[in-house]
Design a protein around this motif. Sequence first.
Motif, PDB file in Angstrom:
ATOM      1  N   THR A 126      -1.027 -19.757  44.708  1.00 39.98           N
ATOM      2  CA  THR A 126      -2.168 -19.886  43.844  1.00 39.98           C
ATOM      3  C   THR A 126      -3.025 -21.110  44.190  1.00 39.98           C
ATOM      4  O   THR A 126      -2.349 -22.108  44.325  1.00 39.98           O
ATOM      5  CB  THR A 126      -1.721 -19.996  42.286  1.00 39.98           C
ATOM      6  OG1 THR A 126      -0.857 -18.705  42.114  1.00 39.98           O
ATOM      7  CG2 THR A 126      -2.737 -20.094  41.406  1.00 39.98           C
ATOM      8  N   VAL A 127      -4.155 -21.098  44.338  1.00 39.49           N
ATOM      9  CA  VAL A 127      -4.994 -21.888  44.856  1.00 39.49           C
ATOM     10  C   VAL A 127      -6.184 -22.360  43.875  1.00 39.49           C
ATOM     11  O   VAL A 127      -7.092 -21.398  43.384  1.00 39.49           O
ATOM     12  CB  VAL A 127      -5.629 -21.547  46.178  1.00 39.49           C
ATOM     13  CG1 VAL A 127      -6.588 -22.685  46.936  1.00 39.49           C
ATOM     14  CG2 VAL A 127      -4.641 -21.097  47.080  1.00 39.49           C
ATOM     15  N   ASP A 128      -6.288 -23.688  43.667  1.00 38.91           N
ATOM     16  CA  ASP A 128      -7.458 -23.954  42.945  1.00 38.91           C
ATOM     17  C   ASP A 128      -8.349 -24.931  43.650  1.00 38.91           C
ATOM     18  O   ASP A 128      -7.676 -25.678  44.795  1.00 38.91           O
ATOM     19  CB  ASP A 128      -7.171 -24.952  41.411  1.00 38.91           C
ATOM     20  CG  ASP A 128      -6.622 -23.998  40.405  1.00 38.91           C
ATOM     21  OD1 ASP A 128      -6.731 -22.949  40.408  1.00 38.91           O
ATOM     22  OD2 ASP A 128      -5.723 -24.583  39.537  1.00 38.91           O
ATOM     23  N   VAL A 129      -9.843 -24.982  43.621  1.00 40.86           N
ATOM     24  CA  VAL A 129     -10.330 -25.764  44.592  1.00 40.86           C
ATOM     25  C   VAL A 129     -11.081 -26.871  43.740  1.00 40.86           C
ATOM     26  O   VAL A 129     -11.549 -26.741  42.902  1.00 40.86           O
ATOM     27  CB  VAL A 129     -11.457 -24.879  45.357  1.00 40.86           C
ATOM     28  CG1 VAL A 129     -12.353 -25.683  46.162  1.00 40.86           C
ATOM     29  CG2 VAL A 129     -10.957 -23.776  46.269  1.00 40.86           C
ATOM     30  N   ALA A 130     -11.127 -28.160  44.355  1.00 41.14           N
ATOM     31  CA  ALA A 130     -11.876 -29.205  43.806  1.00 41.14           C
ATOM     32  C   ALA A 130     -12.792 -29.686  44.903  1.00 41.14           C
ATOM     33  O   ALA A 130     -12.644 -29.724  46.042  1.00 41.14           O
ATOM     34  CB  ALA A 130     -11.060 -30.384  43.376  1.00 41.14           C
ATOM     35  N   ASN A 131     -13.942 -30.157  44.874  1.00 42.59           N
ATOM     36  CA  ASN A 131     -15.128 -30.175  45.645  1.00 42.59           C
ATOM     37  C   ASN A 131     -14.959 -31.738  46.107  1.00 42.59           C
ATOM     38  O   ASN A 131     -15.787 -32.134  47.068  1.00 42.59           O
ATOM     39  CB  ASN A 131     -16.288 -30.017  45.185  1.00 42.59           C
ATOM     40  CG  ASN A 131     -16.677 -28.521  44.882  1.00 42.59           C
ATOM     41  OD1 ASN A 131     -16.372 -27.742  46.176  1.00 42.59           O
ATOM     42  ND2 ASN A 131     -16.760 -27.870  43.763  1.00 42.59           N
ATOM     43  N   ASN A 132     -14.414 -32.548  45.429  1.00 39.23           N
ATOM     44  CA  ASN A 132     -14.036 -33.997  45.868  1.00 39.23           C
ATOM     45  C   ASN A 132     -12.976 -34.520  44.869  1.00 39.23           C
ATOM     46  O   ASN A 132     -12.263 -33.937  44.302  1.00 39.23           O
ATOM     47  CB  ASN A 132     -15.540 -34.864  45.380  1.00 39.23           C
ATOM     48  CG  ASN A 132     -15.896 -34.811  43.954  1.00 39.23           C
ATOM     49  OD1 ASN A 132     -15.129 -34.933  42.993  1.00 39.23           O
ATOM     50  ND2 ASN A 132     -16.999 -34.097  43.735  1.00 39.23           N
ATOM     51  N   GLY A 133     -12.890 -35.808  45.486  1.00 39.30           N
ATOM     52  CA  GLY A 133     -11.485 -36.622  44.995  1.00 39.30           C
ATOM     53  C   GLY A 133     -11.480 -36.536  43.404  1.00 39.30           C
ATOM     54  O   GLY A 133     -10.544 -36.579  42.616  1.00 39.30           O
ATOM     55  N   LEU A 134     -12.740 -36.850  42.677  1.00 41.91           N
ATOM     56  CA  LEU A 134     -12.803 -36.923  41.242  1.00 41.91           C
ATOM     57  C   LEU A 134     -12.521 -35.551  40.530  1.00 41.91           C
ATOM     58  O   LEU A 134     -11.816 -35.847  39.568  1.00 41.91           O
ATOM     59  CB  LEU A 134     -14.150 -37.642  40.828  1.00 41.91           C
ATOM     60  CG  LEU A 134     -14.686 -38.027  39.533  1.00 41.91           C
ATOM     61  CD1 LEU A 134     -13.529 -38.823  38.833  1.00 41.91           C
ATOM     62  CD2 LEU A 134     -16.077 -38.112  39.255  1.00 41.91           C
ATOM     63  N   GLU A 135     -12.930 -34.776  41.405  1.00 43.92           N
ATOM     64  CA  GLU A 135     -12.355 -33.426  40.498  1.00 43.92           C
ATOM     65  C   GLU A 135     -11.093 -33.102  40.772  1.00 43.92           C
ATOM     66  O   GLU A 135     -10.532 -32.500  39.689  1.00 43.92           O
ATOM     67  CB  GLU A 135     -13.287 -32.046  41.188  1.00 43.92           C
ATOM     68  CG  GLU A 135     -14.914 -32.063  40.874  1.00 43.92           C
ATOM     69  CD  GLU A 135     -15.498 -30.877  41.624  1.00 43.92           C
ATOM     70  OE1 GLU A 135     -14.807 -30.073  42.076  1.00 43.92           O
ATOM     71  OE2 GLU A 135     -16.674 -30.784  41.467  1.00 43.92           O
ATOM     72  N   ALA A 136     -10.630 -33.623  41.663  1.00 42.04           N
ATOM     73  CA  ALA A 136      -9.138 -33.193  41.851  1.00 42.04           C
ATOM     74  C   ALA A 136      -8.304 -33.951  40.942  1.00 42.04           C
ATOM     75  O   ALA A 136      -7.345 -33.587  40.450  1.00 42.04           O
ATOM     76  CB  ALA A 136      -8.678 -34.184  43.338  1.00 42.04           C
ATOM     77  N   LEU A 137      -8.545 -35.319  40.663  1.00 42.97           N
ATOM     78  CA  LEU A 137      -8.102 -36.035  39.572  1.00 42.97           C
ATOM     79  C   LEU A 137      -8.136 -35.419  38.170  1.00 42.97           C
ATOM     80  O   LEU A 137      -7.230 -35.187  37.461  1.00 42.97           O
ATOM     81  CB  LEU A 137      -8.466 -37.294  39.375  1.00 42.97           C
ATOM     82  CG  LEU A 137      -8.375 -38.297  40.630  1.00 42.97           C
ATOM     83  CD1 LEU A 137      -8.976 -39.700  40.545  1.00 42.97           C
ATOM     84  CD2 LEU A 137      -7.020 -38.674  41.112  1.00 42.97           C
ATOM     85  N   GLN A 138      -9.288 -34.761  38.058  1.00 38.22           N
ATOM     86  CA  GLN A 138      -9.401 -34.035  36.733  1.00 38.22           C
ATOM     87  C   GLN A 138      -8.629 -32.720  36.804  1.00 38.22           C
ATOM     88  O   GLN A 138      -7.915 -32.714  35.679  1.00 38.22           O
ATOM     89  CB  GLN A 138     -11.063 -33.943  36.323  1.00 38.22           C
ATOM     90  CG  GLN A 138     -11.817 -35.077  36.365  1.00 38.22           C
ATOM     91  CD  GLN A 138     -13.311 -34.635  36.519  1.00 38.22           C
ATOM     92  OE1 GLN A 138     -13.736 -33.478  36.876  1.00 38.22           O
ATOM     93  NE2 GLN A 138     -14.065 -35.690  36.063  1.00 38.22           N
ATOM     94  N   LYS A 139      -8.475 -32.097  37.676  1.00 41.44           N
ATOM     95  CA  LYS A 139      -7.759 -30.748  37.537  1.00 41.44           C
ATOM     96  C   LYS A 139      -6.218 -31.198  37.597  1.00 41.44           C
ATOM     97  O   LYS A 139      -5.452 -30.384  37.159  1.00 41.44           O
ATOM     98  CB  LYS A 139      -7.995 -30.025  38.744  1.00 41.44           C
ATOM     99  CG  LYS A 139      -9.378 -29.369  38.910  1.00 41.44           C
ATOM    100  CD  LYS A 139      -9.640 -28.568  40.224  1.00 41.44           C
ATOM    101  CE  LYS A 139     -11.021 -27.859  40.065  1.00 41.44           C
ATOM    102  NZ  LYS A 139     -10.896 -26.811  39.045  1.00 41.44           N
ATOM    103  N   ALA A 140      -5.574 -32.252  38.211  1.00 38.63           N
ATOM    104  CA  ALA A 140      -4.350 -32.719  38.503  1.00 38.63           C
ATOM    105  C   ALA A 140      -3.962 -33.172  36.848  1.00 38.63           C
ATOM    106  O   ALA A 140      -2.668 -32.925  36.919  1.00 38.63           O
ATOM    107  CB  ALA A 140      -4.247 -33.520  39.239  1.00 38.63           C
ATOM    108  N   GLU A 141      -4.915 -33.442  36.167  1.00 39.89           N
ATOM    109  CA  GLU A 141      -4.344 -33.780  34.795  1.00 39.89           C
ATOM    110  C   GLU A 141      -4.283 -32.445  33.966  1.00 39.89           C
ATOM    111  O   GLU A 141      -3.648 -32.262  32.911  1.00 39.89           O
ATOM    112  CB  GLU A 141      -5.412 -34.549  34.175  1.00 39.89           C
ATOM    113  CG  GLU A 141      -5.476 -35.997  34.793  1.00 39.89           C
ATOM    114  CD  GLU A 141      -6.810 -37.048  34.139  1.00 39.89           C
ATOM    115  OE1 GLU A 141      -7.490 -36.418  33.303  1.00 39.89           O
ATOM    116  OE2 GLU A 141      -6.825 -38.105  34.493  1.00 39.89           O
ATOM    117  N   GLN A 142      -4.812 -31.414  34.280  1.00 42.86           N
ATOM    118  CA  GLN A 142      -4.807 -30.215  33.432  1.00 42.86           C
ATOM    119  C   GLN A 142      -3.633 -29.332  33.963  1.00 42.86           C
ATOM    120  O   GLN A 142      -3.568 -28.226  32.977  1.00 42.86           O
ATOM    121  CB  GLN A 142      -6.361 -29.527  33.655  1.00 42.86           C
ATOM    122  CG  GLN A 142      -7.444 -30.489  32.917  1.00 42.86           C
ATOM    123  CD  GLN A 142      -8.785 -29.818  33.616  1.00 42.86           C
ATOM    124  OE1 GLN A 142      -8.788 -28.928  33.881  1.00 42.86           O
ATOM    125  NE2 GLN A 142      -9.983 -30.606  33.109  1.00 42.86           N
TER     126      GLN A 142
END
Length: 229
Positions: A126-142
């Motif tokens: 299962t893959v989620d995509v983030a376009n930059n580091g800030l998006e990655a931090l937000q997704k990692a919290e969710q």
Amino acid sequence: MNFEVRDTGIGIPHQQQQEIFQALVQGDSSITRRYGGTGLGLTISSALVQLMGGQIHVISEVGKGSVFYFELDFEVAQLQGDKHAVAALPADQNEPDLQPLIILLVEDNPMNQMLAVKILQNDGHTVDVANNGLEALQKAEQRDYDLVLMDLQMPVMDGLEARRRIRESEQQTGKHLPVIAMTAHALPEVKDSCIEAGMDDSIAEPVRRSDLFAVLTLTADRFKLRHDA
């Protein structure tokens, strides 16, 4: 199996022969006006070849034409039932078992995104995509991810800064989220520098399925990642 495509076109200058595989790049800026085209054909071709585990190359001389070639490995087919019906053996039949993982892919390049997502999804992850580091931090919290594939050079927030903030949050939670760096270089010193910077491992881009499978397997074994599908 070797594949080769030749043409007798205008040719490509040596200094541009690697750039032409990038999206929206053509060997001559006047080509679009004279012949049409978007500059995506070779980018897509290269991505498709990489999905099958190969790498496309070019030999060209200005005024004489070009040769594009690549090599792919295929399993020997076996007959099943009807002698005219041939079925290919699964490519991963001898590979160790790797359970499906929930992976966060952090990458700003659309072609690299497409390639990595296709490989990972084909292997059942299962893959989620983030376009930059800030998006990655937000997704990692969710969402709780098994691991992160992190490009290093991105707008807004780069991979090293995102990794640093992930590690800071782990000091409070006591958890460890494996982060695998994705770099444009496969040199040993680059891999070493990624480890020194706090990454758990690294892989060269554009990714190859065999390399990605290997690093995921090692990471899963190291951190006991066995996520149910």
